[in-house]
Design a protein around this motif. Structure first.
Motif, PDB file in Angstrom:
ATOM      1  N   PRO A 102       0.830  -1.212   0.000  1.00  0.00           N
ATOM      2  CA  PRO A 102       0.000   0.000   0.000  1.00  0.00           C
ATOM      3  C   PRO A 102       0.866   1.265   0.000  1.00  0.00           C
ATOM      4  CG  PRO A 102       0.034  -0.979   2.179  1.00  0.00           C
ATOM      5  CD  PRO A 102       0.807  -1.905   1.289  1.00  0.00           C
ATOM      6  N   PHE A 103       0.378   2.293  -0.692  1.00  0.00           N
ATOM      7  CA  PHE A 103       1.043   3.600  -0.759  1.00  0.00           C
ATOM      8  C   PHE A 103       0.020   4.648  -0.335  1.00  0.00           C
ATOM      9  CE2 PHE A 103       2.406   7.210  -3.704  1.00  0.00           C
ATOM     10  CZ  PHE A 103       3.355   7.690  -2.822  1.00  0.00           C
ATOM     11  N   PHE A 104       0.169   5.177   0.896  1.00  0.00           N
ATOM     12  CA  PHE A 104      -0.774   6.129   1.474  1.00  0.00           C
ATOM     13  C   PHE A 104      -0.341   7.559   1.158  1.00  0.00           C
ATOM     14  CE2 PHE A 104      -0.783   2.356   4.129  1.00  0.00           C
ATOM     15  CZ  PHE A 104      -2.126   2.119   4.344  1.00  0.00           C
ATOM     16  N   LEU A 105      -1.317   8.424   0.887  1.00  0.00           N
ATOM     17  CA  LEU A 105      -1.045   9.837   0.630  1.00  0.00           C
ATOM     18  C   LEU A 105      -1.827  10.700   1.605  1.00  0.00           C
ATOM     19  CD1 LEU A 105      -1.165   9.680  -3.243  1.00  0.00           C
ATOM     20  CD2 LEU A 105       0.860   9.989  -1.813  1.00  0.00           C
ATOM     21  N   PHE A 106      -1.155  11.747   2.132  1.00  0.00           N
ATOM     22  CA  PHE A 106      -1.749  12.636   3.125  1.00  0.00           C
ATOM     23  C   PHE A 106      -1.473  14.094   2.751  1.00  0.00           C
ATOM     24  CE2 PHE A 106      -0.280   8.756   5.127  1.00  0.00           C
ATOM     25  CZ  PHE A 106      -1.413   8.315   5.788  1.00  0.00           C
ATOM     26  N   GLY A 107      -2.392  14.964   3.091  1.00  0.00           N
ATOM     27  CA  GLY A 107      -2.213  16.397   2.866  1.00  0.00           C
ATOM     28  C   GLY A 107      -3.541  17.059   2.555  1.00  0.00           C
ATOM     29  N   ASP A 108      -3.505  18.360   2.347  1.00  0.00           N
ATOM     30  CA  ASP A 108      -4.719  19.112   1.998  1.00  0.00           C
ATOM     31  C   ASP A 108      -4.305  20.367   1.234  1.00  0.00           C
ATOM     32  OD1 ASP A 108      -7.329  19.930   1.821  1.00  0.00           O
ATOM     33  OD2 ASP A 108      -7.387  20.796   3.823  1.00  0.00           O
ATOM     34  N   ASN A 109      -3.518  20.164   0.196  1.00  0.00           N
ATOM     35  CA  ASN A 109      -2.997  21.278  -0.584  1.00  0.00           C
ATOM     36  C   ASN A 109      -3.726  21.391  -1.910  1.00  0.00           C
ATOM     37  OD1 ASN A 109      -0.355  22.095   0.916  1.00  0.00           O
ATOM     38  ND2 ASN A 109      -0.409  19.873   0.924  1.00  0.00           N
ATOM     39  N   LEU A 110      -4.067  22.609  -2.287  1.00  0.00           N
ATOM     40  CA  LEU A 110      -4.625  22.881  -3.604  1.00  0.00           C
ATOM     41  C   LEU A 110      -3.570  23.686  -4.358  1.00  0.00           C
ATOM     42  CD1 LEU A 110      -8.284  23.870  -2.679  1.00  0.00           C
ATOM     43  CD2 LEU A 110      -7.505  21.755  -3.726  1.00  0.00           C
ATOM     44  N   PRO A 111      -3.054  23.157  -5.467  1.00  0.00           N
ATOM     45  CA  PRO A 111      -1.963  23.830  -6.170  1.00  0.00           C
ATOM     46  C   PRO A 111      -2.279  25.296  -6.472  1.00  0.00           C
ATOM     47  CG  PRO A 111      -2.406  21.696  -7.141  1.00  0.00           C
ATOM     48  CD  PRO A 111      -3.492  21.959  -6.139  1.00  0.00           C
ATOM     49  N   GLN A 112      -1.325  26.156  -6.200  1.00  0.00           N
ATOM     50  CA  GLN A 112      -1.368  27.597  -6.453  1.00  0.00           C
ATOM     51  C   GLN A 112      -2.453  28.332  -5.651  1.00  0.00           C
ATOM     52  OE1 GLN A 112      -1.521  28.269 -10.675  1.00  0.00           O
ATOM     53  NE2 GLN A 112       0.352  27.124 -11.044  1.00  0.00           N
ATOM     54  N   ILE A 113      -3.137  27.626  -4.761  1.00  0.00           N
ATOM     55  CA  ILE A 113      -4.204  28.250  -3.974  1.00  0.00           C
ATOM     56  C   ILE A 113      -3.938  28.112  -2.478  1.00  0.00           C
ATOM     57  CG2 ILE A 113      -6.669  28.174  -3.402  1.00  0.00           C
ATOM     58  CD1 ILE A 113      -7.103  27.168  -6.301  1.00  0.00           C
ATOM     59  N   ARG A 114      -3.711  26.875  -2.004  1.00  0.00           N
ATOM     60  CA  ARG A 114      -3.558  26.654  -0.570  1.00  0.00           C
ATOM     61  C   ARG A 114      -2.387  25.691  -0.335  1.00  0.00           C
ATOM     62  NH1 ARG A 114      -8.453  24.502   0.799  1.00  0.00           N
ATOM     63  NH2 ARG A 114      -7.726  22.370   0.659  1.00  0.00           N
ATOM     64  N   TYR A 115      -1.360  26.202   0.332  1.00  0.00           N
ATOM     65  CA  TYR A 115      -0.213  25.391   0.713  1.00  0.00           C
ATOM     66  C   TYR A 115      -0.172  25.310   2.232  1.00  0.00           C
ATOM     67  CZ  TYR A 115       1.377  25.995  -4.078  1.00  0.00           C
ATOM     68  OH  TYR A 115       1.469  25.989  -5.445  1.00  0.00           O
ATOM     69  N   ASN A 116      -0.049  24.103   2.757  1.00  0.00           N
ATOM     70  CA  ASN A 116       0.007  23.923   4.201  1.00  0.00           C
ATOM     71  C   ASN A 116       0.719  22.620   4.519  1.00  0.00           C
ATOM     72  OD1 ASN A 116      -1.931  21.710   4.233  1.00  0.00           O
ATOM     73  ND2 ASN A 116      -3.439  23.265   3.686  1.00  0.00           N
ATOM     74  N   TYR A 117       0.740  22.256   5.781  1.00  0.00           N
ATOM     75  CA  TYR A 117       1.385  21.021   6.214  1.00  0.00           C
ATOM     76  C   TYR A 117       0.388  20.091   6.896  1.00  0.00           C
ATOM     77  CZ  TYR A 117       5.583  23.403   4.880  1.00  0.00           C
ATOM     78  OH  TYR A 117       6.529  24.058   4.139  1.00  0.00           O
ATOM     79  N   ASP A 118      -0.894  20.192   6.521  1.00  0.00           N
ATOM     80  CA  ASP A 118      -1.933  19.325   7.083  1.00  0.00           C
ATOM     81  C   ASP A 118      -1.663  17.868   6.707  1.00  0.00           C
ATOM     82  OD1 ASP A 118      -3.089  21.568   8.072  1.00  0.00           O
ATOM     83  OD2 ASP A 118      -4.782  21.594   6.693  1.00  0.00           O
ATOM     84  N   THR A 119      -2.196  16.966   7.509  1.00  0.00           N
ATOM     85  CA  THR A 119      -1.977  15.530   7.288  1.00  0.00           C
ATOM     86  C   THR A 119      -3.281  14.774   7.034  1.00  0.00           C
ATOM     87  OG1 THR A 119      -2.059  15.146   9.667  1.00  0.00           O
ATOM     88  CG2 THR A 119       0.124  15.502   8.697  1.00  0.00           C
ATOM     89  N   ASP A 120      -4.263  15.435   6.435  1.00  0.00           N
ATOM     90  CA  ASP A 120      -5.536  14.767   6.157  1.00  0.00           C
ATOM     91  C   ASP A 120      -5.307  13.588   5.196  1.00  0.00           C
ATOM     92  OD1 ASP A 120      -6.521  16.867   7.596  1.00  0.00           O
ATOM     93  OD2 ASP A 120      -7.518  17.854   5.916  1.00  0.00           O
ATOM     94  N   PRO A 121      -5.924  12.432   5.455  1.00  0.00           N
ATOM     95  CA  PRO A 121      -5.793  11.306   4.529  1.00  0.00           C
ATOM     96  C   PRO A 121      -6.438  11.635   3.186  1.00  0.00           C
ATOM     97  CG  PRO A 121      -6.859  10.633   6.585  1.00  0.00           C
ATOM     98  CD  PRO A 121      -6.742  12.109   6.617  1.00  0.00           C
ATOM     99  N   ILE A 122      -5.765  11.302   2.100  1.00  0.00           N
ATOM    100  CA  ILE A 122      -6.301  11.549   0.763  1.00  0.00           C
ATOM    101  C   ILE A 122      -6.728  10.230   0.121  1.00  0.00           C
ATOM    102  CG2 ILE A 122      -5.786  12.384  -1.568  1.00  0.00           C
ATOM    103  CD1 ILE A 122      -3.732  14.274  -0.282  1.00  0.00           C
ATOM    104  N   ALA A 123      -5.758   9.334  -0.100  1.00  0.00           N
ATOM    105  CA  ALA A 123      -6.035   8.084  -0.814  1.00  0.00           C
ATOM    106  C   ALA A 123      -4.943   7.072  -0.502  1.00  0.00           C
ATOM    107  CB  ALA A 123      -6.093   8.335  -2.314  1.00  0.00           C
TER     108      ALA A 123
END
Length: 149
Positions: A82-103
């Motif tokens: 398994p390869f887990f991805l985390f974050g909550d960034n929207l390119p060119q709009i919102r950059y942060n260091y959040d760890t929300d599960p994505i996929a």
């Protein structure tokens, strides 16, 4: 997918229906690794490249786990990656260091060591949404040959 299911069924059937003398000596061994990723600002991992730009959520972090299990001294093994991805960034709009599960992209299957450095594998892969995945849920299965050194 049917071939993979049949192969996994045969693998576990061999383990379950082994003669009692062999079953008493049956020892499973495992190996693997865990690798963590940090994707710097403007270099985030994009799991949904085909999605409209404004709907993409890209990953700041990744975690890959690989495990292989086999009976001791056997050439047949099962594996999962398994390869887990985390974050909550929207390119060119919102950059942060959040760890929300994505996929998570899950790859799993069965393999056979055909030689000292060569294995033949049947693999299935699929994407699973963990809360923010907007991409396609691409499924694939394959037969592959892996050479290790």
């Amino acid at each position: 997918m049917k071939a993979l299911t049949l192969a996994l069924f045969l693998f576990f059937s061999l383990l379950l229906f082994a003669p009692a003398a062999q079953a008493a000596e049956l020892t499973l061994v495992s190996s693997g690794y865990v690798e963590g990723f940090f994707y710097p600002k403007h270099n985030e991992y994009d799991p949904a490249a085909g999605v409209a730009f404004e709907n993409r959520v890209v990953a700041r972090y990744g975690l890959e786990v690989y495990t292989e299990v086999r009976p001791k001294n056997s050439k047949v093994f099962v594996f999962a990656q398994p390869f887990f991805l985390f974050g909550d960034n929207l390119p060119q709009i919102r950059y942060n260091y959040d760890t929300d599960p994505i996929a998570v992209q899950i790859r799993y299957g069965i393999g056979y060591d055909a030689g000292k450095n060569i294995s033949v594998r049947v693999t299935h892969s699929e994407w699973r949404d963990l809360g923010k995945y907007a991409g396609e849920r691409l499924l694939w299965s394959s037969v592959s040959v892996r050479y290790k050194w």
